[in-house]
Design an enzyme around this catalytic site. Sequence first.
Site, PDB file in Angstrom:
ATOM      1  N   THR A   8      70.214 -28.137 -35.506  1.00 57.77           N
ATOM      2  CA  THR A   8      68.822 -28.491 -35.199  1.00 57.77           C
ATOM      3  C   THR A   8      68.502 -29.893 -35.695  1.00 57.77           C
ATOM      4  OG1 THR A   8      68.017 -27.454 -37.234  1.00 57.77           O
ATOM      5  CG2 THR A   8      68.025 -26.088 -35.227  1.00 57.77           C
TER       6      THR A   8
ATOM      7  N   HIS B 288      78.600  -8.984 -41.004  1.00 51.29           N
ATOM      8  CA  HIS B 288      79.191  -8.248 -42.116  1.00 51.29           C
ATOM      9  C   HIS B 288      80.205  -7.197 -41.669  1.00 51.29           C
ATOM     10  CE1 HIS B 288      77.764  -9.401 -46.058  1.00 51.29           C
ATOM     11  NE2 HIS B 288      76.592  -9.707 -45.528  1.00 51.29           N
TER      12      HIS B 288
END
Length: 184
Positions: free
Chosen positions: A105, A157
């Site tokens: 960004t 995860h």
Amino acid sequence: LGTRLSMNAFIAKAIAMALQQVPIANASIDGDDIVVHSSVNIGVAIALPGKNDIDTHLMVPVLHHVEQLGVVEIDKRMKAMIEKARAGQLSAEEMQGGTVTLSSTAGIAPPGLTSTPVLNLPNALLVGPSTPIERPVVHQGEIAVRTMLPISATFDHRVLDGEPFSRFATALHELLETPELMLA
């Protein structure tokens, strides 16, 4: 080196080198299987503005075998991909095979802002650098102004636990703090 290199070229090279040190971070989910990729193929998120906020969209073309490329070549290929994306000329093949995503960004977000980028599945890792900002820091016992690069990351995860992610983040940090390591 004969050209002005983008920050994202250095970040992509650092990501590739850090992933070589922590291969599990360069993985994806395929059904019930975890696939650890031997090659680093970085999907580069490119925002394409529309006429309004509703018709904007994101393209993620892929730089293949980044671990084999120098920073100058990465920069050259990245700039060509951005041009093709903005011209609407990317092929389906150029959008496939990513193993990790770079979603910057920088230049868009206000300095210092970090976000929580959404994973580009099936990749297990997305790295999101923001706009560099000057901050006061302690350097050699003195307060000094240094340019800091906020980076966020999102990881899956199911593939990547905190300890290997921390090793990846440490390697990435060390490479970005010492960019001359990426020019060898």
